[in-house]
Motif scaffolding. Structure first.
Motif, PDB file in Angstrom:
ATOM      1  N   PHE A 273       2.519   3.007  -1.975  1.00  0.00           N
ATOM      2  CA  PHE A 273       1.449   3.898  -2.420  1.00  0.00           C
ATOM      3  C   PHE A 273       1.887   4.672  -3.662  1.00  0.00           C
ATOM      4  O   PHE A 273       1.141   4.789  -4.643  1.00  0.00           O
TER       5      PHE A 273
ATOM      6  N   GLY B  66      -4.430   2.024  -0.517  1.00  0.00           N
ATOM      7  CA  GLY B  66      -4.892   3.169   0.264  1.00  0.00           C
ATOM      8  C   GLY B  66      -5.486   2.750   1.594  1.00  0.00           C
ATOM      9  O   GLY B  66      -5.262   3.407   2.618  1.00  0.00           O
TER      10      GLY B  66
ATOM     11  N   VAL C 283      -2.679   1.927   3.993  1.00  0.00           N
ATOM     12  CA  VAL C 283      -2.089   3.151   4.554  1.00  0.00           C
ATOM     13  C   VAL C 283      -3.012   3.748   5.620  1.00  0.00           C
ATOM     14  O   VAL C 283      -2.548   4.200   6.681  1.00  0.00           O
TER      15      VAL C 283
END
Length: 391
Positions: free
Chosen positions: A41, A141, A144
């Motif tokens: 990330f 994203g 995650v």
């Protein structure tokens, strides 16, 4: 990856890259996805940041192309670690991404095979590249978010997300005109420069100098405080002869920088480099005029003093690197040091060697700060700086 024979080049396979990349994973929590996901990330964000900087400083930002290659390599490394910790093959992930999900077959793929043979390299971020990077950020994203929701426990979910991310990564590299192979090679070189599999010390930088112009390979220096009038100075002595000027902190607030020459002696011991100590000991390489001027001259001395002062500013905020061991110094700190010495012989020193010099120098500095006096042992043969009590 590449033969040592001239002209005999072997393309880097995905499997070979994955094996080398995973051998550099320093973390002890290798069952957890959290660390590599944070890294993936973060590096994706860094890639976006490089594009933003190019837009903001279009005329002055000259490191854009090199930065994109480096950041893509970092993204690739974390992607590799995420796949491995999920018990997935990077080769399978990349083959699926390149083939649109079709059976990738059993033939080992090279990184070069994932991209067109010829690409146009862009020195400016294109609209397509920016759009693809934003998509890459969204893909990462989502990965995650799935991790936080506990969905990645299902292997197929992780595999599907990584295939999507990899497909977008390949597209981004294509649009930037960057080969993933070049990014991977540079990434491995950077990591091994910092965390080598084996620490092989290079020969001393003055190994080819005239004997009388080399640093002594083993010597001692006494460092001690002495009161002169109403002021306290640090003195240095070698072979019963005072060397250099008496020193104070040269600061508004006392910080014991008066002992800072210990850092220069650490550079001598570990790096075999210090224009400052060369000048102090009158060891400038006069028999090689170009080296004398460029490597041992006033500008090189200023560079070394600048590095030393800058590192000290970082060290003050990190408890003077107390309790740090090899591998613990911030990577960015070492990268900045390398930038300081670019163009000087010290840029040949690997980052891990710089770290050893810095940590040994600060161990001695902390001793001197506590005891106010000590004897340094500069042992170039064993790349060691040590300090002991001085009566």
């Amino acid at each position: 990856m590449m033969s040592t024979e001239p002209g005999d080049f072997s393309p880097l396979t995905i499997a070979a890259y994955a094996a080398q990349a995973l051998s550099t994973d320093q973390r002890s929590d290798q069952a957890s996805l959290t660390f590599p996901l944070l890294g993936l990330f973060g590096e994706t964000g860094s890639l976006l940041s490089e594009v933003k900087k190019k837009h903001r400083d279009r005329a002055s930002y000259i490191g854009y192309a090199e930065a994109v290659v480096e950041e893509l390599g970092d993204v690739l490394w974390y992607l590799t670690v995420v796949a491995a910790r999920g018990d997935l093959s990077l080769e399978t992930i990349m083959a699926s991404a390149a083939s649109g999900g079709a059976d990738a077959g059993q033939t080992p793929r090279t990184l070069a095979s994932l991209q067109p043979a010829i690409m146009r390299r862009s020195s400016e971020p294109t609209a397509a590249f920016e759009h693809t990077l934003l998509k890459l950020a969204g893909d990462v994203g989502l990965l995650v978010a799935h991790h936080e929701a506990g969905h990645l426990a299902e292997p197929t979910v992780l595999a599907d997300r990584l295939v999507t991310i990899t497909r977008t990564l390949i597209q981004a590299a294509n649009e930037a005109g960057v080969t993933l192979e070049a990014a991977a090679v540079k990434n491995l070189a950077k990591i091994l420069d910092r965390w080598p599999r084996e620490r092989i010390y290079p020969k001393p930088l003055d190994a080819d100098a005239e004997p009388e112009e080399r640093f002594p390979r083993d010597f001692h220096v006494e460092i001690f405080e002495r009161q002169v009038g109403d002021r306290t100075y640090v003195f240095q002595r070698c072979n019963s002869i005072n060397i250099g000027d008496r020193l104070t902190d040269n600061a508004m607030r006392a910080d014991d920088y008066r002992f800072h020459d210990v850092f220069h002696f650490a550079y001598v011991a570990v790096l075999s480099w210090s224009p400052v100590i060369r000048a102090l000991f009158r060891l400038k390489r006069k028999s090689a005029p170009k080296i004398d001027e460029a490597q041992d001259g006033a500008r090189a001395i200023l560079i070394e003093e600048g590095i030393t002062t800058w590192i000290f500013g970082q060290a003050v905020d990190l408890d003077l690197f107390a309790d740090m061991k090899p591998g613990d110094l911030p990577f960015d700190l070492l990268k900045h040091v390398r930038q300081f010495v670019t163009g000087y012989e010290a840029d040949q020193c690997p980052l891990w060697l710089w770290e050893e010099a810095i940590l040994q120098g600060y161990a001695a500095f902390r001793f001197l700060r506590e005891h106010r006096r000590g004897q340094l042992h500069i042992d170039m043969n064993n790349r060691r700086l040590s300090v002991e009590a001085l009566s």
